[in-house]
Design a protein around this motif. Structure first.
Motif, PDB file in Angstrom:
ATOM      1  N   VAL A 196       0.869  -1.185   0.000  1.00 30.06           N
ATOM      2  CA  VAL A 196       0.000   0.000   0.000  1.00 30.06           C
ATOM      3  C   VAL A 196       0.904   1.232   0.000  1.00 30.06           C
ATOM      4  CG1 VAL A 196      -1.780   1.299   1.229  1.00 30.06           C
ATOM      5  CG2 VAL A 196      -1.831  -1.211   1.243  1.00 30.06           C
ATOM      6  N   SER A 233      -1.844  -1.908   7.486  1.00 33.33           N
ATOM      7  CA  SER A 233      -1.627  -0.632   6.800  1.00 33.33           C
ATOM      8  C   SER A 233      -2.226   0.517   7.593  1.00 33.33           C
ATOM      9  CB  SER A 233      -2.283  -0.683   5.422  1.00 33.33           C
ATOM     10  OG  SER A 233      -2.196   0.585   4.817  1.00 33.33           O
ATOM     11  N   SER A 234      -1.655   1.698   7.418  1.00 37.28           N
ATOM     12  CA  SER A 234      -2.242   2.854   8.089  1.00 37.28           C
ATOM     13  C   SER A 234      -3.631   3.169   7.541  1.00 37.28           C
ATOM     14  CB  SER A 234      -1.322   4.071   8.034  1.00 37.28           C
ATOM     15  OG  SER A 234      -0.862   4.288   6.751  1.00 37.28           O
ATOM     16  N   ALA A 245       1.234  11.767   8.450  1.00 39.16           N
ATOM     17  CA  ALA A 245      -0.144  12.137   8.768  1.00 39.16           C
ATOM     18  C   ALA A 245      -1.084  11.621   7.685  1.00 39.16           C
ATOM     19  CB  ALA A 245      -0.258  13.647   8.878  1.00 39.16           C
TER      20      ALA A 245
HETATM   21  C1  SAM Z   1       4.965   6.020   1.755  1.00 36.32           C
HETATM   22  S1  SAM Z   1       3.403   5.837   2.553  1.00 36.32           S
HETATM   23  C2  SAM Z   1       3.536   4.223   3.212  1.00 36.32           C
HETATM   24  C3  SAM Z   1       2.233   3.613   3.636  1.00 36.32           C
HETATM   25  C4  SAM Z   1       2.369   2.246   4.258  1.00 36.32           C
HETATM   26  N1  SAM Z   1       2.876   1.280   3.300  1.00 36.32           N
HETATM   27  C5  SAM Z   1       1.049   1.730   4.851  1.00 36.32           C
HETATM   28  O1  SAM Z   1       0.524   0.702   4.404  1.00 36.32           O
HETATM   29  O2  SAM Z   1       0.577   2.369   5.803  1.00 36.32           O
HETATM   30  C6  SAM Z   1       3.592   6.881   3.950  1.00 36.32           C
HETATM   31  C7  SAM Z   1       2.302   7.619   4.290  1.00 36.32           C
HETATM   32  O3  SAM Z   1       1.450   6.756   5.037  1.00 36.32           O
HETATM   33  C8  SAM Z   1       0.741   7.489   6.017  1.00 36.32           C
HETATM   34  N2  SAM Z   1       1.138   6.993   7.359  1.00 36.32           N
HETATM   35  C9  SAM Z   1       1.988   5.985   7.607  1.00 36.32           C
HETATM   36  N3  SAM Z   1       2.097   5.772   8.947  1.00 36.32           N
HETATM   37  C10 SAM Z   1       1.295   6.681   9.542  1.00 36.32           C
HETATM   38  C11 SAM Z   1       0.969   6.977  10.903  1.00 36.32           C
HETATM   39  N4  SAM Z   1       1.491   6.276  11.919  1.00 36.32           N
HETATM   40  N5  SAM Z   1       0.112   7.992  11.156  1.00 36.32           N
HETATM   41  C12 SAM Z   1      -0.439   8.700  10.144  1.00 36.32           C
HETATM   42  N6  SAM Z   1      -0.178   8.453   8.842  1.00 36.32           N
HETATM   43  C13 SAM Z   1       0.667   7.462   8.530  1.00 36.32           C
HETATM   44  C14 SAM Z   1       1.136   8.957   5.832  1.00 36.32           C
HETATM   45  O4  SAM Z   1       0.199   9.549   4.948  1.00 36.32           O
HETATM   46  C15 SAM Z   1       2.498   8.820   5.189  1.00 36.32           C
HETATM   47  O5  SAM Z   1       2.833   9.980   4.441  1.00 36.32           O
END
Ligand code: SAM
Length: 243
Positions: free
Chosen positions: A85, A110-111, A217
């Motif tokens: 994701v 995933s987030s 975020a």
């Molecule tokens: C490159 S993406 C990776 C996503 C990841 N593979 C997933 O499945 O959650 C990174 C983005 O995920 C979201 N994200 C990841 N961890 C987060 C958290 N603990 N709190 C809020 N948003 C988060 C944010 O929008 C961030 O910019």
């Protein structure tokens, strides 16, 4: 003797899967993302080679995975959330496949699921929203309106990854494309972690409300945000009574 693409979960080290943790504890090489909890990195064996992804370009990571995989080592590529994701896990898997290196994929929390949930926002609350559209807030660089127009027309809950930087522009685009400016919206920063922060309000005031929030975020837009606000208030009241 394989490369394992493993989801580390959204931040809280307790949210990796049992299988993911077993793989980390047994690896020879751990290549980990910036958002992965240091506590999970510390679970690797003492003699494992630890490589932060931070200074590396994607092609260099792909190259390392192929190199160590070819050397016959057990490699764990530990990625934030779920590897597939918005995580470029597909690209890494394709690089391994092209090089003939065996690989496995271990899903992560995933987030998209964990961050609204940790903020008590039920993204598909029955009777309120029957669908969720998730999108990369960076949008399509050469056609910035394409994303906001599609999202505003889609209805249901909107969840934006990587949307904080361009939030003002995204919200203006959504409203210009027909989204009601009073639609409830929230930004959840550092979701699932002790330093989690939530701001919420009408979507047209969201950029201002969230201007001081850190990353990572997640942006959530839709009437389910109000259900979340009620649930958090109820949980806080309960907490106050218990404490
Ligand atoms: C490159 S993406 C990776 C996503 C990841 N593979 C997933 O499945 O959650 C990174 C983005 O995920 C979201 N994200 C990841 N961890 C987060 C958290 N603990 N709190 C809020 N948003 C988060 C944010 O929008 C961030 O910019």
């Amino acid at each position: 003797v394989t490369v394992h693409l493993v989801g580390a979960g959204p931040g809280d080290p307790g949210l990796i899967t049992a299988r993911g943790l077993d793989l980390v504890r047994a690896c020879d090489v751990l290549v980990y993302d910036v958002l992965v909890s240091p506590e999970l990195v510390a679970e690797a064996p003492a003699d494992a080679l630890l490589i932060s992804r931070a200074p590396l370009r994607q092609a260099e990571i792909d190259g390392l995975l192929v190199e160590y995989g070819r050397a016959g080592l057990d490699v764990v590529r530990l990625k934030g959330g779920d590897p597939f994701v918005f995580g470029r896990g597909g690209e890494e898997a394709l690089a391994l496949a092209a090089a003939g290196i065996p690989f496995t994929v271990t899903p992560g929390v995933s987030s998209i699921a964990a961050v609204p949930s940790a903020a008590m926002i039920p993204v598909t609350h029955r009777g309120v929203s029957d669908r969720v559209t998730i999108a990369n807030g960076h949008g399509v660089p050469d056609d910035p309106e394409a994303l906001t127009t599609a999202l505003a027309r889609g209805g249901g809950t909107i969840v934006l990854f990587m949307g904080l930087e361009r939030l003002g522009e995204l919200v203006s685009g959504l409203v210009a494309a027909g989204l009601d400016p009073s639609t409830p919206a929230a930004v959840v920063a550092n979701g699932t972690l002790p330093r989690q922060e939530i701001v919420s309000g009408a979507v047209d005031e969201l950029a201002e409300l969230a201007s001081a929030l850190p990353t990572p975020a997640l942006v959530v837009i839709g009437d389910v945000v109000d259900v979340g606000r009620r649930l958090r208030a109820a949980a806080e009241r309960h907490h106050a009574v218990v404490a």
